[in-house]
Structure formats: C-alpha cells, structure tokens
Design a protein around this motif. Structure first.
Motif, PDB file in Angstrom:
ATOM      1  N   PRO A   1       0.839  -1.200   0.000  1.00 57.89           N
ATOM      2  CA  PRO A   1       0.000   0.000   0.000  1.00 57.89           C
ATOM      3  C   PRO A   1       0.878   1.257   0.000  1.00 57.89           C
ATOM      4  O   PRO A   1       1.988   1.258   0.523  1.00 57.89           O
ATOM      5  N   THR A   2       0.357   2.301  -0.614  1.00 52.94           N
ATOM      6  CA  THR A   2       1.069   3.574  -0.564  1.00 52.94           C
ATOM      7  C   THR A   2       0.986   4.128   0.852  1.00 52.94           C
ATOM      8  O   THR A   2       0.161   3.688   1.656  1.00 52.94           O
ATOM      9  N   LEU A   3       1.817   5.104   1.148  1.00 49.80           N
ATOM     10  CA  LEU A   3       1.734   5.763   2.462  1.00 49.80           C
ATOM     11  C   LEU A   3       0.355   6.366   2.668  1.00 49.80           C
ATOM     12  O   LEU A   3      -0.207   6.303   3.761  1.00 49.80           O
ATOM     13  N   GLU A   4      -0.191   6.946   1.604  1.00 50.21           N
ATOM     14  CA  GLU A   4      -1.525   7.561   1.712  1.00 50.21           C
ATOM     15  C   GLU A   4      -2.599   6.514   1.979  1.00 50.21           C
ATOM     16  O   GLU A   4      -3.494   6.737   2.798  1.00 50.21           O
ATOM     17  N   GLU A   5      -2.516   5.365   1.307  1.00 52.58           N
ATOM     18  CA  GLU A   5      -3.486   4.304   1.562  1.00 52.58           C
ATOM     19  C   GLU A   5      -3.351   3.767   2.991  1.00 52.58           C
ATOM     20  O   GLU A   5      -4.360   3.503   3.652  1.00 52.58           O
ATOM     21  N   SER A   6      -2.125   3.621   3.445  1.00 56.16           N
ATOM     22  CA  SER A   6      -1.910   3.163   4.826  1.00 56.16           C
ATOM     23  C   SER A   6      -2.497   4.152   5.815  1.00 56.16           C
ATOM     24  O   SER A   6      -3.146   3.757   6.794  1.00 56.16           O
ATOM     25  N   GLU A   7      -2.287   5.437   5.569  1.00 55.63           N
ATOM     26  CA  GLU A   7      -2.859   6.477   6.438  1.00 55.63           C
ATOM     27  C   GLU A   7      -4.379   6.425   6.400  1.00 55.63           C
ATOM     28  O   GLU A   7      -5.040   6.516   7.430  1.00 55.63           O
ATOM     29  N   PHE A   8      -4.951   6.263   5.218  1.00 52.88           N
ATOM     30  CA  PHE A   8      -6.403   6.185   5.068  1.00 52.88           C
ATOM     31  C   PHE A   8      -6.960   5.002   5.869  1.00 52.88           C
ATOM     32  O   PHE A   8      -7.920   5.144   6.632  1.00 52.88           O
TER      33      PHE A   8
ATOM     34  N   THR B   1     -10.094  -5.479   9.172  1.00 52.88           N
ATOM     35  CA  THR B   1      -8.865  -6.252   9.130  1.00 52.88           C
ATOM     36  C   THR B   1      -7.836  -5.377   8.428  1.00 52.88           C
ATOM     37  O   THR B   1      -8.154  -4.266   7.987  1.00 52.88           O
ATOM     38  N   LYS B   2      -6.637  -5.881   8.300  1.00 52.38           N
ATOM     39  CA  LYS B   2      -5.586  -5.103   7.641  1.00 52.38           C
ATOM     40  C   LYS B   2      -5.959  -4.745   6.208  1.00 52.38           C
ATOM     41  O   LYS B   2      -5.618  -3.673   5.717  1.00 52.38           O
ATOM     42  N   ASN B   3      -6.686  -5.641   5.539  1.00 54.59           N
ATOM     43  CA  ASN B   3      -6.983  -5.448   4.122  1.00 54.59           C
ATOM     44  C   ASN B   3      -8.445  -5.235   3.784  1.00 54.59           C
ATOM     45  O   ASN B   3      -8.801  -5.147   2.610  1.00 54.59           O
TER      46      ASN B   3
ATOM     47  N   VAL C   1     -17.808  -1.841   1.305  1.00 48.53           N
ATOM     48  CA  VAL C   1     -16.665  -2.706   1.570  1.00 48.53           C
ATOM     49  C   VAL C   1     -15.427  -2.049   0.956  1.00 48.53           C
ATOM     50  O   VAL C   1     -15.330  -1.918  -0.269  1.00 48.53           O
ATOM     51  N   ILE C   2     -14.515  -1.615   1.805  1.00 47.59           N
ATOM     52  CA  ILE C   2     -13.245  -1.054   1.351  1.00 47.59           C
ATOM     53  C   ILE C   2     -12.205  -2.147   1.566  1.00 47.59           C
ATOM     54  O   ILE C   2     -12.034  -2.641   2.683  1.00 47.59           O
ATOM     55  N   HIS C   3     -11.541  -2.538   0.481  1.00 48.85           N
ATOM     56  CA  HIS C   3     -10.655  -3.698   0.547  1.00 48.85           C
ATOM     57  C   HIS C   3      -9.503  -3.534  -0.429  1.00 48.85           C
ATOM     58  O   HIS C   3      -9.541  -2.704  -1.330  1.00 48.85           O
TER      59      HIS C   3
ATOM     60  N   GLY D   1      -5.534  -6.144  -5.631  1.00 51.07           N
ATOM     61  CA  GLY D   1      -4.242  -5.983  -6.290  1.00 51.07           C
ATOM     62  C   GLY D   1      -3.381  -5.018  -5.495  1.00 51.07           C
ATOM     63  O   GLY D   1      -3.241  -5.157  -4.276  1.00 51.07           O
ATOM     64  N   ASP D   2      -2.853  -4.015  -6.168  1.00 48.13           N
ATOM     65  CA  ASP D   2      -1.959  -3.072  -5.490  1.00 48.13           C
ATOM     66  C   ASP D   2      -2.664  -1.789  -5.047  1.00 48.13           C
ATOM     67  O   ASP D   2      -2.008  -0.822  -4.685  1.00 48.13           O
ATOM     68  N   ARG D   3      -4.000  -1.777  -5.072  1.00 49.51           N
ATOM     69  CA  ARG D   3      -4.742  -0.573  -4.685  1.00 49.51           C
ATOM     70  C   ARG D   3      -5.940  -0.928  -3.817  1.00 49.51           C
ATOM     71  O   ARG D   3      -6.415  -2.058  -3.824  1.00 49.51           O
ATOM     72  N   LEU D   4      -6.440   0.075  -3.108  1.00 54.04           N
ATOM     73  CA  LEU D   4      -7.679  -0.107  -2.371  1.00 54.04           C
ATOM     74  C   LEU D   4      -8.859   0.023  -3.331  1.00 54.04           C
ATOM     75  O   LEU D   4      -8.791   0.738  -4.335  1.00 54.04           O
TER      76      LEU D   4
END
Length: 192
Positions: free
Chosen positions: A20-27, A66-68, A85-87, A90-93
């Motif tokens: 995940p990008t830093l922004e996705e992790s923050e989100f 959960t984490k994902n 459902v936010i999940h 692949g490489d993006r949310l």
C-alpha cells in the motif's frame, strides 16, 4: 548469477508494487480507528431525488476491520440492505457495494464499485466504476451510472466521515460526525 539477480529484482519490484502507498496506509489507519463505532449522518448535497433519504435516520457502522478490509453497513431508516466494503484489490484499495434483501439473499444489483484512481490522499480516495460494474449497470438498464465516481473521506481533525457519489448530472454526499458515536444498529441483512 545473472538469473538470480533478475529474479531478486523482479521479486522486489512485484513486492513494492503490491504494497500500500503511504496515503493508503494512512487512510486505512484513520478508518480502522473508527472500528466498532457507529455514527449518524445527514445528506449535505441538494439533489431532490435524495429527499426520501433525508426523511430517514441514516447510520453507518464501521462493523469489522482487518488489515486489508473494512466493512461498513449503512442503515437508512429500517433498511439494513447496504454495506460499503473497502478492501485491497491488487496493489490498490477498492470500494464495492453489497446489497442484500431482508432474507439475506443478494440483490440483483450488488458488488458494484471500483478501484481507487490516482487522485487520492491519506484522507480521501476516489473510486471510478470498474469494467465489471459498467457491465452490471448496462445489464441493469442504468447506463448513466457507468460514469459513477464514488469517494470516501476520513478526516479525524474535522470529525468527519463522508461518502460521495458523483457523475454528470448527479451529486450525492452524506456526512457523519465522528465526534458523536451512537449506539451500533442491528446487524445488516445477511450478516453472519
């Protein structure tokens, strides 16, 4: 030796692309901080077709995290048919919408959504309709919805969670005050 280096470089590249990008992790961190809590919302957009929702109590419940994946049932009055459902896809949310009938069976119009686009931050992600969603909307006789872009915002400093839908000629936005939790509602229809 060269083959090993190529394999190592490929592995690092694939691993880096799936992180995940830093922004996705923050989100996801901001969203997970709301886990287990429910909040009352109000429609702030002005489209007249949303008046029936304005007449109902709207409550979202960040029910499981959960984490994902984060699952957020949305209750409109007594209607418990919707789950955001936010999940990770692949490489993006991604954001997908589940709709169920009161008996728990899936609605014909369920599973639609999309993967986040390149306009994102740690507080807002945009999700344009993906190809499967466009096909579903065509099959359902609502081709105008193929231009849908959904957005979710989580802004702790503003005590705000917002959900948005936008397309040409249509704008819907509901905001929830995350400084004022309410009692969690009953489980959504079809929940285990």
């Amino acid at each position: 030796m060269r083959a090993r280096l190529l394999l190592a470089a490929t592995t690092l590249f694939v691993t880096a692309c799936s992180q995940p990008t830093l922004e996705e992790s923050e989100f996801m961190h901001r969203l997970s901080a709301l886990c287990g809590k429910a909040f009352e919302g109000r429609i702030v957009s002005e489209d007249l077709q949303d008046d029936p929702w304005r007449a109902q109590r709207i409550v979202m419940h960040v029910r499981s995290c959960t984490k994902n994946e984060v699952r957020i049932p949305l209750h409109v009055g007594d209607d418990r048919s919707r789950i955001w459902v936010i999940h990770r896809e692949g490489d993006r949310l991604a954001l997908h919408h589940e709709h169920r009938h009161e008996d728990g069976s899936p609605d014909a119009l369920t599973g639609y959504g999309g993967v986040r686009d390149d306009r994102f931050s740690g507080s807002r992600l945009n999700f344009p309709a993906d190809e499967a969603t466009k096909a579903l909307f065509d099959a359902s006789g609502i081709p105008q919805s193929k231009d849908n872009v959904w957005a979710v915002e989580v802004r702790p400093s503003h005590s705000l969670f917002a959900y948005e839908l936008e397309r040409p000629g249509r704008f819907f936005r509901v905001e929830f005050d995350t400084a004022k939790p309410v009692d969690p509602p009953p489980a959504p229809w079809g929940a285990n």
